[in-house]
Design an enzyme around this catalytic site. Structure first.
Site, mmCIF file in Angstrom:
data_model
loop_
_atom_site.group_PDB
_atom_site.id
_atom_site.type_symbol
_atom_site.label_atom_id
_atom_site.label_comp_id
_atom_site.label_asym_id
_atom_site.label_seq_id
_atom_site.Cartn_x
_atom_site.Cartn_y
_atom_site.Cartn_z
ATOM 1 N N ASP A 1 99.481 -1.363 112.733
ATOM 2 C CA ASP A 1 99.710 -2.191 111.540
ATOM 3 C C ASP A 1 101.200 -2.263 111.228
ATOM 4 O O ASP A 1 101.821 -1.241 110.925
ATOM 5 C CB ASP A 1 98.942 -1.550 110.367
ATOM 6 C CG ASP A 1 98.997 -2.363 109.084
ATOM 7 O OD1 ASP A 1 99.583 -3.461 109.076
ATOM 8 O OD2 ASP A 1 98.420 -1.879 108.076
ATOM 9 N N HIS B 1 92.539 -0.766 103.862
ATOM 10 C CA HIS B 1 93.620 0.203 104.101
ATOM 11 C C HIS B 1 94.156 0.669 102.752
ATOM 12 O O HIS B 1 94.839 -0.071 102.060
ATOM 13 C CB HIS B 1 94.706 -0.514 104.933
ATOM 14 C CG HIS B 1 95.932 0.290 105.206
ATOM 15 N ND1 HIS B 1 97.106 -0.277 105.663
ATOM 16 C CD2 HIS B 1 96.181 1.623 105.114
ATOM 17 C CE1 HIS B 1 98.015 0.662 105.817
ATOM 18 N NE2 HIS B 1 97.487 1.820 105.487
ATOM 19 N N MET C 1 97.603 -1.093 97.470
ATOM 20 C CA MET C 1 98.803 -0.296 97.163
ATOM 21 C C MET C 1 98.801 0.092 95.692
ATOM 22 O O MET C 1 98.532 -0.746 94.830
ATOM 23 C CB MET C 1 100.049 -1.126 97.444
ATOM 24 C CG MET C 1 100.131 -1.598 98.875
ATOM 25 S SD MET C 1 101.570 -2.608 99.112
ATOM 26 C CE MET C 1 101.307 -3.147 100.801
ATOM 27 N N HIS D 1 91.792 -7.509 107.096
ATOM 28 C CA HIS D 1 92.505 -6.299 106.671
ATOM 29 C C HIS D 1 92.949 -6.457 105.220
ATOM 30 O O HIS D 1 93.619 -7.419 104.852
ATOM 31 C CB HIS D 1 93.704 -6.097 107.596
ATOM 32 C CG HIS D 1 94.409 -4.795 107.424
ATOM 33 N ND1 HIS D 1 93.920 -3.610 107.934
ATOM 34 C CD2 HIS D 1 95.572 -4.489 106.816
ATOM 35 C CE1 HIS D 1 94.768 -2.632 107.643
ATOM 36 N NE2 HIS D 1 95.774 -3.141 106.946
ATOM 37 N N ASP E 1 94.875 -4.663 102.179
ATOM 38 C CA ASP E 1 95.871 -3.636 101.887
ATOM 39 C C ASP E 1 95.916 -3.299 100.405
ATOM 40 O O ASP E 1 96.325 -4.120 99.589
ATOM 41 C CB ASP E 1 97.264 -4.130 102.296
ATOM 42 C CG ASP E 1 97.470 -4.097 103.795
ATOM 43 O OD1 ASP E 1 97.237 -3.033 104.399
ATOM 44 O OD2 ASP E 1 97.859 -5.142 104.361
ATOM 45 N N MET F 1 96.616 2.507 100.635
ATOM 46 C CA MET F 1 97.927 3.160 100.516
ATOM 47 C C MET F 1 97.993 3.687 99.086
ATOM 48 O O MET F 1 98.682 3.159 98.208
ATOM 49 C CB MET F 1 99.032 2.142 100.813
ATOM 50 C CG MET F 1 99.129 1.837 102.298
ATOM 51 S SD MET F 1 100.028 0.327 102.645
ATOM 52 C CE MET F 1 98.708 -0.854 102.530
ATOM 53 N N SER G 1 95.884 -9.511 107.958
ATOM 54 C CA SER G 1 96.131 -8.860 106.671
ATOM 55 C C SER G 1 96.375 -9.906 105.599
ATOM 56 O O SER G 1 97.348 -10.664 105.661
ATOM 57 C CB SER G 1 97.351 -7.944 106.770
ATOM 58 O OG SER G 1 97.802 -7.643 105.463
ATOM 59 N N MET H 1 100.746 3.418 111.712
ATOM 60 C CA MET H 1 101.639 2.485 111.018
ATOM 61 C C MET H 1 102.893 2.284 111.866
ATOM 62 O O MET H 1 103.564 3.237 112.225
ATOM 63 C CB MET H 1 102.030 3.025 109.644
ATOM 64 C CG MET H 1 100.930 2.995 108.587
ATOM 65 S SD MET H 1 100.195 1.368 108.329
ATOM 66 C CE MET H 1 101.598 0.410 107.724
HETATM 67 C C1 DX5 Z 1 102.077 -2.857 105.233
HETATM 68 C C2 DX5 Z 1 100.631 -3.304 105.357
HETATM 69 C C3 DX5 Z 1 100.400 -4.291 106.452
HETATM 70 C C4 DX5 Z 1 101.133 -5.590 106.335
HETATM 71 C C5 DX5 Z 1 101.387 -6.108 107.723
HETATM 72 O O1 DX5 Z 1 102.165 -1.836 104.303
HETATM 73 O O2 DX5 Z 1 99.801 -2.198 105.610
HETATM 74 O O3 DX5 Z 1 99.022 -4.513 106.670
HETATM 75 O O4 DX5 Z 1 100.465 -6.555 105.590
HETATM 76 O O5 DX5 Z 1 102.190 -7.229 107.618
HETATM 77 P P1 DX5 Z 1 103.012 -7.811 108.846
HETATM 78 O O6 DX5 Z 1 102.049 -8.122 109.948
HETATM 79 O O7 DX5 Z 1 103.653 -9.028 108.277
HETATM 80 O O8 DX5 Z 1 104.011 -6.756 109.262
HETATM 81 ZN ZN ZN Z 2 97.651 -2.388 106.273
#
Ligand code: DX5
Ligand code: ZN
Length: 220
Positions: A175, A66, A37, A33, A35, A68, A8, A137
């Site tokens: 994740d 991903h 947000m 990956h 992310d 969010m 990620s 998650m």
């Molecule tokens: C959290 C993200 C993850 C995050 C994981 O909301 O979806 O992908 O980056 O990070 P680690 O592996 O550090 O928990």
């Molecule tokens: Zn993620």
């Protein structure tokens, strides 16, 4: 079953993102990956289409996006155009989850469905036949570097059983809070796609990636 590591980039050093991506690819991480947000579905804001568009050709990795994001159906075409290969949306964020999944597939991407720690895995049961990947998650979405929630292991086991019962060889991704110390636990529970942010990017990136890939390769 193929075992895949998805670093990620939330934990990456953005000054040198392209070269860090390349290092994860060279050391065996098949996915990247990404992310997204929106400050609504989760409190934080990360990055979006323009960043993906600029980086997706830096490696040959599969872009595992991903979202969010509240009502992600609004952005499906835009993420396809930006270079997404897999588009994962949250069950909790969609008014019409079936329409969202269909739109993702109609656009030519793989559809992922994600559930938050407080959502029962049974809520995804009747959708398993319509998706390419289930993302469980194992932390509350929104930030990297959190602690793995142990109850996630049971949810993964249940999800794998449900998929088998439906005759599906479904990809199950986990994740949040995964490190070298607990990756075998999630594999044992039934995961085959592992997201790791801080455990990949903090410290020796090449070594960290290699170690994950080694564990996962020998597992399969
Ligand atoms: C959290 C993200 C993850 C995050 C994981 O909301 O979806 O992908 O980056 O990070 P680690 O592996 O550090 O928990
Ligand atoms: Zn993620």
């Amino acid at each position: 079953m193929r075992y895949i590591l998805a670093p990620s980039i939330l934990s990456a050093d953005f000054k040198v993102l392209g070269s860090q991506m390349k290092l994860t690819e060279e050391n065996g991480a098949e996915y990247l990956h990404f992310d997204v947000m929106d400050g609504m579905f989760v409190p934080s804001i990360s990055f979006g289409m323009p960043v993906l568009k600029s980086i997706h050709t830096a490696t040959g990795q599969v872009m595992d996006v991903h979202l969010m994001v509240q009502e992600p159906i609004r952005y499906v075409e835009a993420f396809k155009e930006a270079g997404a290969d897999i588009l994962t949306v949250h069950l909790e964020a969609c008014e019409d989850i079936r329409a969202t999944i269909k739109k993702i597939r109609d656009c030519g991407m793989k559809a992922g469905l994600s559930i938050c720690p407080e959502t029962d895995v049974e809520e995804a049961e009747e959708l398993l036949g319509e998706i390419d990947m289930l993302l469980i998650m194992s932390v509350h979405p929104g930030f990297g570097g959190q602690k793995f929630i142990p109850q996630s292991l049971e949810k993964i086991c249940t999800a794998r059983k449900m998929a088998k019962a439906q005759g599906l060889e479904l990809d199950i991704e986990v994740d949040g809070g995964i490190g070298h110390f607990n990756v075998r636990d999630v594999l044992d529970a039934g995961v085959n796609v592992v997201v790791a942010g801080s455990a990949v990017f903090e410290g020796d990136l090449a070594e960290n990636t290699k170690k994950f890939v080694e564990i996962m390769k020998n597992y399969g």
